[in-house]
Design an enzyme around this catalytic site. Structure first.
Site, PDB file in Angstrom:
ATOM      1  NE  ARG A   1      11.007  25.471  31.703  1.00  0.00           N
ATOM      2  CZ  ARG A   1      11.243  24.503  30.827  1.00  0.00           C
ATOM      3  NH1 ARG A   1      11.053  23.251  31.182  1.00  0.00           N
ATOM      4  NH2 ARG A   1      11.698  24.762  29.613  1.00  0.00           N
TER       5      ARG A   1
ATOM      6  CG  HIS B   1      16.254  21.379  30.497  1.00  0.00           C
ATOM      7  ND1 HIS B   1      15.792  22.382  29.660  1.00  0.00           N
ATOM      8  CD2 HIS B   1      15.161  20.641  30.818  1.00  0.00           C
ATOM      9  CE1 HIS B   1      14.487  22.237  29.490  1.00  0.00           C
ATOM     10  NE2 HIS B   1      14.089  21.195  30.172  1.00  0.00           N
TER      11      HIS B   1
ATOM     12  CD  GLN C   1      12.596  22.098  34.526  1.00  0.00           C
ATOM     13  OE1 GLN C   1      11.946  21.927  33.516  1.00  0.00           O
ATOM     14  NE2 GLN C   1      12.023  22.378  35.685  1.00  0.00           N
TER      15      GLN C   1
ATOM     16  NE  ARG D   1      12.989  19.797  24.722  1.00  0.00           N
ATOM     17  CZ  ARG D   1      12.217  19.389  25.739  1.00  0.00           C
ATOM     18  NH1 ARG D   1      11.467  18.314  25.620  1.00  0.00           N
ATOM     19  NH2 ARG D   1      12.184  20.072  26.868  1.00  0.00           N
TER      20      ARG D   1
ATOM     21  CG  ASP E   1      15.432  14.253  34.732  1.00  0.00           C
ATOM     22  OD1 ASP E   1      14.277  14.070  34.300  1.00  0.00           O
ATOM     23  OD2 ASP E   1      16.377  14.623  34.002  1.00  0.00           O
TER      24      ASP E   1
ATOM     25  CB  CYS F   1      12.655  18.722  35.168  1.00  0.00           C
ATOM     26  SG  CYS F   1      13.108  17.036  34.692  1.00  0.00           S
TER      27      CYS F   1
HETATM   28  N1  NVA Z   1      16.542  14.228  31.431  1.00  0.00           N
HETATM   29  C1  NVA Z   1      15.282  14.385  30.747  1.00  0.00           C
HETATM   30  C2  NVA Z   1      14.750  15.765  30.969  1.00  0.00           C
HETATM   31  C3  NVA Z   1      13.395  16.020  30.373  1.00  0.00           C
HETATM   32  C4  NVA Z   1      12.919  17.426  30.598  1.00  0.00           C
HETATM   33  C5  NVA Z   1      15.483  14.091  29.272  1.00  0.00           C
HETATM   34  O1  NVA Z   1      16.519  14.490  28.724  1.00  0.00           O
HETATM   35  O2  NVA Z   1      14.611  13.478  28.667  1.00  0.00           O
HETATM   36  N1   CP Z   2      10.691  19.809  31.900  1.00  0.00           N
HETATM   37  C1   CP Z   2      10.571  19.859  30.574  1.00  0.00           C
HETATM   38  O1   CP Z   2      11.418  20.398  29.874  1.00  0.00           O
HETATM   39  O2   CP Z   2       9.436  19.302  30.095  1.00  0.00           O
HETATM   40  P1   CP Z   2       9.064  19.093  28.565  1.00  0.00           P
HETATM   41  O3   CP Z   2       9.953  17.999  28.044  1.00  0.00           O
HETATM   42  O4   CP Z   2       7.627  18.691  28.579  1.00  0.00           O
HETATM   43  O5   CP Z   2       9.319  20.367  27.831  1.00  0.00           O
END
Ligand code: NVA
Ligand code: CP
Length: 313
Positions: A292, A128, A131, A101, A223, A264
């Site tokens: 998940r 993602h 997800q 990540r 989101d 998500c």
């Molecule tokens: N769009 C959000 C998704 C988090 C799972 C982000 O990138 O922070």
């Molecule tokens: N939805 C998701 O990826 O959550 P986290 O950022 O907590 O991993």
């Protein structure tokens, strides 16, 4: 054979079906293929906070007999002073797979190109995939199939929206994305989704009007307005632009009478969704989070066992 999962469209429709079916089996008995990672480590390199992704992958690795090794942004020499390629080659000597990540999608691609082990995108600014696979499992558990269903996504057209576009196209489910001007999904992703949809029969719509998007939708998804990679200075302009896309009770009522709400997570009840919707009886956000775990396990299995063919494009 597909080595890495960097975006949802890396999968073929058959690959996605394989992962969903395997995840369904794992929900009944998570010990299927549970020795696959015995004696192995899986590196989780996470440069931003994570609840679901981190804990689901850590748990999945443990359930498969392996040891998850979680490293944060200050822990590796990747990028400085070592090249991403060198780190990828070295990690490949120790681990059975890597889950990454970091906002920089290009860096994850570079890592995957030089790693000889499977690399899984655990969220970049563009994608993602994990997800979206859990979300599709959640939808399939409710309806058994995707034919004739419509998902409306409201808000920022970035990573989660991109992966939903590709995932919906792969399973043949209609999808409408409504974003303000300037927040639209990338043309490259929309074109890729449309090419897939031309084969699977899905409809892919990208609009500005949230009311048009939610019309007849079976699922309304949103989101965060501020993603983890977005600079804090953008907050006021984002709040202004995205306000009409907040999923209020009124907007949600314009969808199908039994529409489900999806997110998500993490969610901000003061921003993108009203408490009455996300905490209401038609919210399925916790089922998405639950899913998940079996889908993380299925992805690890599919890649480490070499069971996925890939989209070939
Ligand atoms: N769009 C959000 C998704 C988090 C799972 C982000 O990138 O922070
Ligand atoms: N939805 C998701 O990826 O959550 P986290 O950022 O907590 O991993």
């Amino acid at each position: 054979m597909l080595k890495d999962l960097l975006r949802t469209a890396d999968l073929s429709p058959d690959d996605l079906e394989y992962l969903l079916a395997f995840a369904e089996e794992l929900k009944l008995d998570h010990r299927i293929d549970h020795k696959l990672l015995r004696g192995e480590t899986v590196v989780l390199y996470l440069t931003t906070p994570s609840t679901r992704t981190r804990l689901s992958f850590e748990t999945a690795v443990a359930r498969m007999g392996g040891t998850p090794v979680v490293v944060g942004p200050g822990d590796l020499q990747m990028g400085h002073p070592e090249t991403t390629a060198d780190t990828a080659r070295v990690v490949s000597e120790y681990a059975a797979a890597v889950v990454i990540r970091t906002p920089d999608d290009e860096q994850v691609r570079t890592f995957a190109e030089h790693a000889t082990i499977p690399v899984i995108n655990a969220l970049t600014d563009r994608h993602h995939p994990c997800q979206s696979i859990a979300d599709l499992l959640t939808i399939r558990e409710l309806y058994g199939d995707f034919a004739g269903l419509k998902l409306a996504y409201l808000g920022d057209g970035n990573n989660v929206a991109h992966s939903l576009l590709e995932g919906a196209a792969l399973v043949g489910m209609d999808i409408a994305i409504a974003t303000p001007p300037g927040y639209a999904p990338s043309d490259e992703v929309v074109e890729r989704a449309r090419r897939i949809a031309a084969v699977t029969g899905a409809r892919v719509e990208v609009v500005n009007d949230p009311h048009a998007a939610v019309k007849a939708a079976d699922f309304v998804y949103t989101d965060a307005w501020m993603s983890m990679g977005d600079p804090g200075s953008e907050k006021p302009e984002r709040e202004f632009a995205l306000a009409p896309y907040r999923v209020t009770g009124e907007l949600f009522a314009e969808a199908s009478h039994d529409a489900r709400f999806m997110h998500c997570l993490p969610a901000r009840r003061a921003d993108e969704v009203a408490p009455e919707v996300i905490d209401g009886p038609r919210s399925i956000v916790l089922r998405q989070a639950e899913n998940r775990l079996p889908t993380a396990q299925a992805v690890l299995h599919g890649l480490v066992r070499g069971r996925l063919t890939g989209s070939g494009c």
